[in-house]
Motif scaffolding. Structure first.
Motif, PDB file in Angstrom:
ATOM      1  N   LEU A   4       0.790  -1.286  -0.069  1.00 49.36           N
ATOM      2  CA  LEU A   4      -0.094  -0.079   0.025  1.00 49.36           C
ATOM      3  C   LEU A   4       0.824   1.298   0.048  1.00 49.36           C
ATOM      4  O   LEU A   4       0.570   2.283  -0.544  1.00 49.36           O
ATOM      5  N   ALA A   5       1.948   1.228   0.703  1.00 48.01           N
ATOM      6  CA  ALA A   5       2.735   2.392   0.766  1.00 48.01           C
ATOM      7  C   ALA A   5       3.309   2.529  -0.623  1.00 48.01           C
ATOM      8  O   ALA A   5       3.700   3.583  -0.900  1.00 48.01           O
ATOM      9  N   ILE A   6       3.843   1.524  -1.236  1.00 48.14           N
ATOM     10  CA  ILE A   6       4.458   1.643  -2.571  1.00 48.14           C
ATOM     11  C   ILE A   6       3.577   2.100  -3.626  1.00 48.14           C
ATOM     12  O   ILE A   6       3.660   3.165  -4.472  1.00 48.14           O
ATOM     13  N   MET A   7       2.366   1.555  -3.466  1.00 49.61           N
ATOM     14  CA  MET A   7       1.000   2.119  -4.280  1.00 49.61           C
ATOM     15  C   MET A   7       0.777   3.653  -4.177  1.00 49.61           C
ATOM     16  O   MET A   7       0.902   4.375  -5.314  1.00 49.61           O
ATOM     17  N   LYS A   8       1.007   3.828  -3.059  1.00 51.49           N
ATOM     18  CA  LYS A   8       0.719   5.473  -2.648  1.00 51.49           C
ATOM     19  C   LYS A   8       1.731   6.255  -3.218  1.00 51.49           C
ATOM     20  O   LYS A   8       1.510   7.092  -3.873  1.00 51.49           O
ATOM     21  N   ASN A   9       2.960   5.900  -3.079  1.00 53.55           N
ATOM     22  CA  ASN A   9       4.149   6.478  -3.631  1.00 53.55           C
ATOM     23  C   ASN A   9       4.167   6.724  -5.152  1.00 53.55           C
ATOM     24  O   ASN A   9       4.238   7.840  -5.674  1.00 53.55           O
ATOM     25  N   ASP A  12       1.202   8.904  -6.541  1.00 49.86           N
ATOM     26  CA  ASP A  12       1.056  10.384  -6.029  1.00 49.86           C
ATOM     27  C   ASP A  12       2.082  10.967  -7.368  1.00 49.86           C
ATOM     28  O   ASP A  12       2.137  12.068  -7.522  1.00 49.86           O
ATOM     29  N   ASN A  13       2.680  10.336  -8.210  1.00 53.45           N
ATOM     30  CA  ASN A  13       3.484  10.426  -9.327  1.00 53.45           C
ATOM     31  C   ASN A  13       2.790  10.297 -10.587  1.00 53.45           C
ATOM     32  O   ASN A  13       3.405   9.988 -11.720  1.00 53.45           O
ATOM     33  N   ASN A  14       1.359  10.476 -10.500  1.00 54.21           N
ATOM     34  CA  ASN A  14       0.396  10.201 -11.899  1.00 54.21           C
ATOM     35  C   ASN A  14       0.580   9.024 -12.453  1.00 54.21           C
ATOM     36  O   ASN A  14       0.498   8.918 -13.817  1.00 54.21           O
ATOM     37  N   SER A  15       0.621   7.997 -11.635  1.00 57.47           N
ATOM     38  CA  SER A  15       0.821   6.626 -12.104  1.00 57.47           C
ATOM     39  C   SER A  15      -0.718   5.908 -11.641  1.00 57.47           C
ATOM     40  O   SER A  15      -1.440   6.389 -10.780  1.00 57.47           O
ATOM     41  N   GLN A  16      -1.227   4.655 -12.397  1.00 58.29           N
ATOM     42  CA  GLN A  16      -2.251   4.103 -11.832  1.00 58.29           C
ATOM     43  C   GLN A  16      -1.842   2.668 -11.864  1.00 58.29           C
ATOM     44  O   GLN A  16      -1.248   2.305 -12.526  1.00 58.29           O
ATOM     45  N   PHE A  17      -2.942   1.859 -11.051  1.00 56.15           N
ATOM     46  CA  PHE A  17      -2.954   0.287 -11.104  1.00 56.15           C
ATOM     47  C   PHE A  17      -4.359  -0.209 -11.542  1.00 56.15           C
ATOM     48  O   PHE A  17      -5.401   0.414 -11.121  1.00 56.15           O
ATOM     49  N   GLU A  31      -9.847   6.321  -2.735  1.00 55.97           N
ATOM     50  CA  GLU A  31     -10.044   6.885  -4.114  1.00 55.97           C
ATOM     51  C   GLU A  31     -10.020   5.760  -5.263  1.00 55.97           C
ATOM     52  O   GLU A  31      -9.997   6.032  -6.270  1.00 55.97           O
ATOM     53  N   ALA A  32     -10.214   4.539  -4.587  1.00 57.30           N
ATOM     54  CA  ALA A  32     -10.030   3.260  -5.526  1.00 57.30           C
ATOM     55  C   ALA A  32     -11.492   3.385  -6.464  1.00 57.30           C
ATOM     56  O   ALA A  32     -12.276   3.429  -5.837  1.00 57.30           O
ATOM     57  N   ASP A  33     -11.418   3.021  -7.551  1.00 58.32           N
ATOM     58  CA  ASP A  33     -12.626   2.497  -8.263  1.00 58.32           C
ATOM     59  C   ASP A  33     -12.810   1.285  -8.386  1.00 58.32           C
ATOM     60  O   ASP A  33     -11.657   0.394  -8.708  1.00 58.32           O
ATOM     61  N   ILE A  34     -13.754   0.659  -7.703  1.00 60.51           N
ATOM     62  CA  ILE A  34     -13.842  -0.816  -7.627  1.00 60.51           C
ATOM     63  C   ILE A  34     -14.919  -1.131  -8.689  1.00 60.51           C
ATOM     64  O   ILE A  34     -16.113  -0.806  -8.531  1.00 60.51           O
TER      65      ILE A  34
END
Length: 54
Positions: A4-9, A12-17, A31-34
């Motif tokens: 979760l910390a890696i995903m947040k980082n 925050d730099n305009n990436s998505q998963f 703020e995740a779309d499920i």
């Protein structure tokens, strides 16, 4: 929690998963779309509408 910390980082730099998971912890990411897979296709749902929350 480290994921979760890696995903947040990274986000925050305009990436998505795009993640396919059954993990209620990952689904609760702020703020995740499920999307739920239904017989009619994909449906956008709130965290509270997921089977894992219920």
């Amino acid at each position: 929690m480290a994921l979760l910390a890696i995903m947040k980082n990274i986000s925050d730099n305009n990436s998505q998963f795009i993640i396919a998971t059954h993990s209620p912890i990952l689904m609760a990411y702020p703020e995740a779309d499920i999307y739920c897979v239904t017989d009619d296709g994909l449906k956008l749902v709130s965290y509270e509408e997921t089977e894992h929350y219920k």
